[in-house]
Design a protein around this motif. Structure first.
Motif, PDB file in Angstrom:
ATOM      1  N   GLU A 274     -26.777  -3.852   4.803  1.00 61.19           N
ATOM      2  CA  GLU A 274     -26.259  -2.634   5.369  1.00 61.19           C
ATOM      3  C   GLU A 274     -25.964  -1.517   4.495  1.00 61.19           C
ATOM      4  N   ARG A 275     -25.140  -1.792   3.717  1.00 61.69           N
ATOM      5  CA  ARG A 275     -24.515  -0.709   2.703  1.00 61.69           C
ATOM      6  C   ARG A 275     -23.664  -1.297   1.751  1.00 61.69           C
ATOM      7  N   ILE A 276     -23.487  -0.491   0.760  1.00 56.06           N
ATOM      8  CA  ILE A 276     -22.620  -0.633  -0.447  1.00 56.06           C
ATOM      9  C   ILE A 276     -21.466   0.589  -0.517  1.00 56.06           C
ATOM     10  N   HIS A 277     -20.325   0.588  -0.337  1.00 56.33           N
ATOM     11  CA  HIS A 277     -19.361   1.537  -0.717  1.00 56.33           C
ATOM     12  C   HIS A 277     -18.327   1.105  -1.554  1.00 56.33           C
ATOM     13  N   VAL A 278     -17.791   2.258  -2.041  1.00 60.04           N
ATOM     14  CA  VAL A 278     -16.560   2.144  -3.130  1.00 60.04           C
ATOM     15  C   VAL A 278     -15.278   2.333  -2.498  1.00 60.04           C
ATOM     16  N   GLU A 279     -14.343   1.560  -2.759  1.00 62.04           N
ATOM     17  CA  GLU A 279     -12.822   1.768  -2.281  1.00 62.04           C
ATOM     18  C   GLU A 279     -11.971   1.379  -3.276  1.00 62.04           C
ATOM     19  N   GLN A 280     -10.575   1.442  -2.936  1.00 60.32           N
ATOM     20  CA  GLN A 280      -9.405   1.063  -3.642  1.00 60.32           C
ATOM     21  C   GLN A 280      -8.991  -0.292  -3.260  1.00 60.32           C
ATOM     22  N   ASP A 281      -8.556  -1.168  -4.119  1.00 59.54           N
ATOM     23  CA  ASP A 281      -7.883  -2.420  -3.988  1.00 59.54           C
ATOM     24  C   ASP A 281      -6.488  -2.066  -3.553  1.00 59.54           C
ATOM     25  N   ALA A 282      -5.747  -2.831  -2.810  1.00 62.01           N
ATOM     26  CA  ALA A 282      -4.143  -2.771  -2.606  1.00 62.01           C
ATOM     27  C   ALA A 282      -3.477  -3.612  -3.622  1.00 62.01           C
ATOM     28  N   GLY A 283      -2.032  -3.373  -3.551  1.00 56.65           N
ATOM     29  CA  GLY A 283      -1.194  -4.372  -4.343  1.00 56.65           C
ATOM     30  C   GLY A 283      -1.297  -5.957  -3.770  1.00 56.65           C
TER      31      GLY A 283
ATOM     32  N   LEU B  19       0.742  -1.404  -0.090  1.00 57.88           N
ATOM     33  CA  LEU B  19      -0.048   0.055  -0.040  1.00 57.88           C
ATOM     34  C   LEU B  19       0.899   1.321  -0.002  1.00 57.88           C
ATOM     35  N   PRO B  20       1.370   1.755  -1.281  1.00 55.42           N
ATOM     36  CA  PRO B  20       2.295   2.760  -1.260  1.00 55.42           C
ATOM     37  C   PRO B  20       1.721   4.085  -0.506  1.00 55.42           C
ATOM     38  N   GLN B  21       0.523   4.148  -0.677  1.00 53.40           N
ATOM     39  CA  GLN B  21       0.020   5.475  -0.310  1.00 53.40           C
ATOM     40  C   GLN B  21       0.148   5.872   1.422  1.00 53.40           C
ATOM     41  N   GLY B  22       0.084   4.606   1.979  1.00 57.31           N
ATOM     42  CA  GLY B  22      -0.073   4.542   3.177  1.00 57.31           C
ATOM     43  C   GLY B  22      -1.570   4.630   3.869  1.00 57.31           C
ATOM     44  N   TYR B  23      -2.573   4.639   2.886  1.00 58.13           N
ATOM     45  CA  TYR B  23      -3.848   4.942   3.212  1.00 58.13           C
ATOM     46  C   TYR B  23      -4.671   4.210   2.138  1.00 58.13           C
ATOM     47  N   GLN B  24      -5.712   3.489   2.425  1.00 58.79           N
ATOM     48  CA  GLN B  24      -6.677   3.214   1.397  1.00 58.79           C
ATOM     49  C   GLN B  24      -7.681   4.346   1.249  1.00 58.79           C
ATOM     50  N   ILE B  25      -8.227   4.717   0.206  1.00 57.72           N
ATOM     51  CA  ILE B  25      -9.233   5.696   0.013  1.00 57.72           C
ATOM     52  C   ILE B  25     -10.685   4.795  -0.064  1.00 57.72           C
TER      53      ILE B  25
END
Ligand code: ADP
Ligand code: MG
Length: 501
Positions: free
Chosen positions: A136-145, A98-104
């Motif tokens: 409950e919910r659906i949210h959108v997010e990034q996958d990691a490497g 996870l090069p960003q150090g965070y997941q969006i």
């Protein structure tokens, strides 16, 4: 609606299992969630990585409209609340992939709110065995490497191709009560995603994976503490995890122990789960709104387009197959379980109706039976699927038409079909070339009947003496003598006449 009664028998009485699934589904798009890099499966490591995905300083994420659109369409397909205003948050953690150090991701304001998915527990009785599972919910997010270990004795590698790929996280309510319900939920969700076209559902390629939350309780009591088994990648494994994890928890509790909330891993080779880490809480990630991204605001025209683009969904289609086409509940369920199967079937029915000049409801039953028994039987034998079927729906419909208009018998149709599978020839051509046309030529059939009766004088005696079950024997022998090409009705009549005479 039926309550499932799956129970685990312990020394202190019966236990009930409670299951909630968090499913990560990769959104079908050509580009990543916040960059233009490609997302093709199986590419060489690190060939699909933009500067954004590699988290180079100063790069800015730009939301991919198609990913948002697919998440909204998915929400609509499960009757969910669509949030016109949503926002991306940063989930901070360190890991080498996870090069960003965070997941969006979206914690506080997901794009899709509460919805529901109806599962069927008995395919023969879909209407009386349906249970509705809350989402409950659906949210959108990034996958990691992905880290690649064991490639080299002293180092590990990192592949960033998946870094930034768009995922939907679909979080169920803790509404499932058995391994079968968990399996049915995951299958149904996969069916819906494939209908909508928002995820290809290829679980073996990692396009869909489930985190399986399991707890146990005495029936009627409050929910127990749950464990979460991560990244389970098949329906069968999800069911195995629920079964295994529930009985492990019962053993712990009955021995006077406590369940700790933790993350576990499933090992399919040993069919067991192992502790990975104790559960972290949201505050460990120091979530906060991503300052690089504006909140998402969806306008009515966009929502309208999303809704208008939805296909007929599986539950509606199943009911239509039953009510308008007259199929059995079981056949309707089987044919609608997969979008590609339903499409193939609908082409077959349309072609059969067109060629025979009949309505779709007149030809649907025979079409369904042929597809589910003859065609599926052959495809299984050949190790093929509908996608790679050597016989297409139009040729199938032509074969059905030849049976319907009496050109060939059902028995001969099976032979013709075998030849179609081998040669790819049209059914009419095969019938013509091999001289397989059914005959109603009474002269020829009469002669065959006479010979069968003459050759089997003893049986004729027995028949006339009251052993009526022999009738089928004479019909069978006559058919055989006619090489299966005689019209069965005519054979029946003439055998009857011959025996009477
Ligand atoms: P988190 O985000 O920390 O994983 P959530 O509250 O979002 O926690 O729940 C995650 C999943 O766990 C949901 O699918 C929910 O249905 C399920 N779940 C919550 N409580 C229980 C429980 N007691 N037993 C089984 N599953 C549960
Ligand atoms: Mg979770």
């Amino acid at each position: 609606m039926t309550e499932s009664t799956y129970r685990i028998q312990g020394a202190t009485g019966e236990w009930e299992v409670v299951v909630g699934l968090e499913v990560h589904a990769q959104i079908t798009t050509n580009a990543k969630l916040f960059s233009g890099a490609a997302t093709a499966f199986g590419a060489e490591p690190n060939t699909q990585v933009s500067l954004v995905d590699a988290a180079m300083p100063g790069m800015l994420p730009v939301p991919n409209r198609e990913c948002i659109r697919q998440a909204v369409r998915t929400g609509m397909a499960i009757d969910a609340q669509i949030n016109k205003w949503s926002r991306f948050d940063r989930k901070n953690y360190f890991y080498a992939d996870l090069p960003q150090g965070y997941q969006i991701s979206q914690l506080y304001h997901p794009i899709v709110g509460e919805g529901q998915i109806a599962i069927v527990l008995d395919e023969k009785n879909p209407d009386t065995s349906t249970k509705v599972i809350g989402v409950e919910r659906i949210h959108v997010e990034q996958d990691a490497g992905k880290l690649m270990h064991d490639q080299h004795p002293t180092s590990s590698y990192v592949d960033l191709n998946r870094s930034g790929v768009a995922l939907m996280e679909i979080v169920s309510k803790p509404d499932m009560r058995s391994p079968a319900e968990a399996g049915a939920y995951l299958s149904k969700l996969r069916t819906i995603l494939r209908y909508v076209g928002s995820c290809d559902g290829n679980m073996d390629q990692g396009s869909m994976r489930a985190d399986v939350n399991v707890s146990v309780r005495k029936p009627g009591e409050a929910f127990g503490t749950r464990t979460e088994t991560k990244n389970v990648n098949s329906v069968r494994f999800v069911m195995a995890v629920v079964e295994h994890e529930a009985s492990r928890q019962v053993d712990v509790l009955e021995a006077g122990g406590k369940i700790v909330q933790e993350t576990r891993l499933y090992d399919p080779d040993r069919n067991e789960t192992r502790s990975m880490r104790s559960k972290e809480d949201a505050h460990d990630y120091r979530y906060f709104p991503d300052p690089d991204l504006l909140p998402l605001e969806l306008d009515d025209a966009f929502l309208e387009e999303c809704r208008a683009s939805l296909p007929e969904l599986p539950d509606v289609k199943r009911k239509r197959y039953e009510q308008a086409l007259g199929l059995s509940a079981y056949n309707a369920t089987t044919l609608t379980a997969d979008a590609d199967t339903a499409r193939w079937f609908e082409t077959l029915v349309a072609e059969a109706a067109r060629i025979q000049g009949k309505s779709e409801s007149d030809v649907a039953k025979a079409s369904a039976n042929w597809l589910l028994s003859e065609l599926y039987g052959a495809l299984n034998r050949l190790g093929k699927t509908l996608d790679t079927s050597p016989v297409g729906p139009t040729d199938g419909a032509e074969l059905l038409a030849l049976v319907a208009d009496g050109t060939i018998s059902g028995t001969i149709a099976k032979q013709v079909f075998e030849i179609m599978l081998e040669t790819g020839d049209k059914p009419a051509k095969i019938v013509e070339e091999k001289g397989l046309k059914q005959t109603s030529d009474t002269g020829a059939i009469e002669a065959a009947v006479a010979k069968v009766l003459a050759d089997n004088g003893d049986k004729v005696e027995q028949y006339r003496g009251g052993k009526e079950a022999l009738f089928g024997f004479f019909v069978g022998q006559t058919m055989k003598a006619m090489q299966g090409k005689a019209n069965p009705q005519v054979v029946n009549e003439l055998v009857k006449k011959g025996l009477a005479g």
